[in-house]
Structure formats: structure tokens, C-alpha cells
Design an enzyme around this catalytic site. Structure first.
Site, short mmCIF file in Angstrom:
data_model
loop_
_atom_site.label_atom_id
_atom_site.label_comp_id
_atom_site.label_asym_id
_atom_site.label_seq_id
_atom_site.Cartn_x
_atom_site.Cartn_y
_atom_site.Cartn_z
N ILE A 1 -7.69 8.14 -0.74
CA ILE A 1 -7.04 7.08 -1.07
C ILE A 1 -8.24 5.91 0.41
O ILE A 1 -7.91 6.38 1.72
CB ILE A 1 -6.17 5.60 -1.13
CG1 ILE A 1 -5.99 4.88 -0.55
CG2 ILE A 1 -5.02 6.86 -0.03
CD1 ILE A 1 -4.45 3.77 -0.48
N SER A 2 -8.91 4.91 0.60
CA SER A 2 -9.78 4.51 1.27
C SER A 2 -8.48 4.48 2.36
O SER A 2 -8.16 3.24 1.91
CB SER A 2 -11.27 3.75 0.94
OG SER A 2 -11.97 4.31 -0.11
N ASN A 3 -9.74 3.85 4.07
CA ASN A 3 -9.06 3.17 4.45
C ASN A 3 -8.45 1.81 3.89
O ASN A 3 -9.76 1.65 3.53
CB ASN A 3 -9.45 3.49 6.38
CG ASN A 3 -10.92 2.70 6.10
OD1 ASN A 3 -11.54 3.04 5.70
ND2 ASN A 3 -11.54 2.01 7.28
N PHE B 1 -17.36 9.45 1.54
CA PHE B 1 -16.61 9.50 0.72
C PHE B 1 -16.90 10.43 0.20
O PHE B 1 -17.40 10.75 -0.35
CB PHE B 1 -17.02 8.67 -0.65
CG PHE B 1 -16.82 6.85 -0.07
CD1 PHE B 1 -15.57 6.60 -1.12
CD2 PHE B 1 -17.25 5.99 0.73
CE1 PHE B 1 -15.33 4.75 -0.81
CE2 PHE B 1 -16.60 4.35 0.44
CZ PHE B 1 -16.21 3.58 0.30
N ARG C 1 0.66 -1.51 -0.66
CA ARG C 1 0.25 0.00 -0.21
C ARG C 1 0.89 1.17 0.33
O ARG C 1 0.48 2.47 -0.01
CB ARG C 1 -0.88 0.45 1.09
CG ARG C 1 -2.11 0.89 0.86
CD ARG C 1 -3.14 0.40 1.87
NE ARG C 1 -4.34 1.76 2.70
CZ ARG C 1 -4.08 2.63 2.78
NH1 ARG C 1 -3.70 2.84 3.47
NH2 ARG C 1 -4.90 3.41 2.83
#
Ligand code: SAH
Length: 192
Positions: free
Chosen positions: A40-42, A182, A14
Site C-alpha cells: 500500500i503506498s505511503n 512502485f 487507514r
């Protein structure tokens, strides 16, 4: 909890997807900025959405709307035969292209376009994932979902929930799940 998803996430580094200054935080369960006002999402969210999309079976052809830094696309590449991903911000996509090339992910195709229109030339898709929020499902995406296919996206604006839509021979079935946050989906290609 899906072991296949966990293995896929284990296979994708990541830290490559965030700016160098943030690399030390890449393995924390947090969302991080990726430039151009996007995030960027968790990891927990990427895992959750991948798991819901997979629903216990290997994926065939998948469409992602909102490539961003390409992390979710790289995870999907481990879970699906083919991944198509669309991003509206050109310079963001250019950087992502280089990154995914370095990772040698040969089953991911990226396209600079308005994802709200889907990708008719590659449809139908067994699964569609949208990584930006919308108040309702774009009709072209519903059309491009294969019968027996599944779509997931964050539904709402201020208040959002994960929404799963399954297409069967009779029509579409919607299920509302976890509360999420989001960035909103925007229409059209971003101006340079
Ligand atoms: N999946 C991404 C998360 C990106 S955040 C990742 O793993 O990094 C959401 C992304 O959706 C942003 O990059 C934003 O530019 C993009 N986006 C928003 N509206 C869009 C549209 N209509 N078409 C394509 N991409 C869109």
C-alpha cells in the site's frame, strides 16, 4: 495541499487496510506490505496522486488499475461519483471486497481482471489511475480515457516518475513529474 483530498483522507481509516500487526504504523507516512508481495503506498503518495487526478474539480467516473488493499479506491470514492477498480490477484481482491463492504462504499465496483485491458464496458473514464509501474501507457487505457480526461501512473522500471497524460480534442499531452517507486504492472490474471 488540496483541502478536498485532505478531507477525503481524513474520512478513510487507514488501519483497516493493513494487517493487524501493522495497524499501529498505519498513520505513519510509510508504504506497508499488504500480502501477495504487494504494498500500500505511503499516504503522501496517495494524496499526491489523488490531487493530480482531481486537478481542482470533482471527479466523475474513475478507473483504478491495481486495487490492492483498496485504500486508494476508498479515498477516490470520496472524490468521485463512480469508481471502478481492477485487480489481477483474486484472493487479495476477495479480502478487499469484504473491507470495502464494511465501509459501505456504494460507489466502488471491483473487478478481478487484467487491468492492462481496461474496462471497455464502463468506458470512457474521466480519470484513470494506475498504481503499478509501466514503461509505457497501455493503448487500451488511452482509448478508454474521455476527451478532457486525465490519466496518472508511475512510468519506468528501475527509475520511475509520475506521469500525467491529458487527452484533448487534438490528442494526448504527457507531463513527467516526481521520482517514485512502485511495484511493476504484470499482464494477465494471477494464477491461484
Ligand atoms: N492502490 C493500491 C496499491 C496496490 S499495489 C492500494 O491502495 O493498496 C499495486 C497493485 O497492482 C497490486 O495489488 C498488483 O497485484 C496490482 N496489479 C499489477 N498488475 C496488474 C494488472 N495488470 N491488472 C490489475 N492489477 C494489477
Amino acid at each position: 495541499v488540496d483541502e478536498v483530498v485532505l478531507a477525503a483522507m481524513n474520512a478513510v481509516p487507514r488501519h483497516i487496510f493493513v494487517e493487524e500487526a501493522l495497524a499501529s504504523r498505519a498513520y505513519d507516512d510509510v508504504s506497508l506490505p499488504i500480502n501477495f508481495g504487494q504494498t500500500i503506498s505511503n499516504p503522501q503518495m496517495v494524496a499526491r496522486m489523488s490531487e493530480l487526478l482531481r486537478a481542482g474539480s470533482d471527479l466523475g467516473k474513475v478507473l483504478e488499475i491495481g486495487t490492492g488493499c483498496g485504500y486508494q479506491a476508498a479515498v477516490l470514492a470520496q472524490l468521485a461519483r463512480e469508481v471502478y477498480s481492477i485487480e489481477r490477484i483474486g484472493p487479495l481482491l476477495t479480502r478487499t471486497r469484504t473491507r470495502l463492504r464494511e465501509l459501505r462504499l456504494s460507489n466502488v465496483r471491483l473487478k478481478h481482471a487484467d487491468g492492462l485491458l481496461g474496462l471497455p464496458e464502463a468506458a470512457p473514464f474521466d480519470a484513470i489511475i494506475m498504481t503499478a509501474a509501466a514503461t509505457h501507457v497501455p493503448p487500451s487505457l488511452l482509448e478508454q480515457l474521455a476527451v478532457g480526461g486525465r490519466m496518472i501512473f508511475p512510468k519506468g522500471s528501475q527509475e520511475q516518475h509520475l506521469c500525467v497524460i491529458e487527452r484533448n480534442a487534438q490528442g494526448y499531452v504527457e507531463t513527467i513529474l516526481d521520482e517514485v517507486k512502485f511495484v511493476p504492472i504484470l499482464s494477465g490474471i494471477a494464477k491461484a
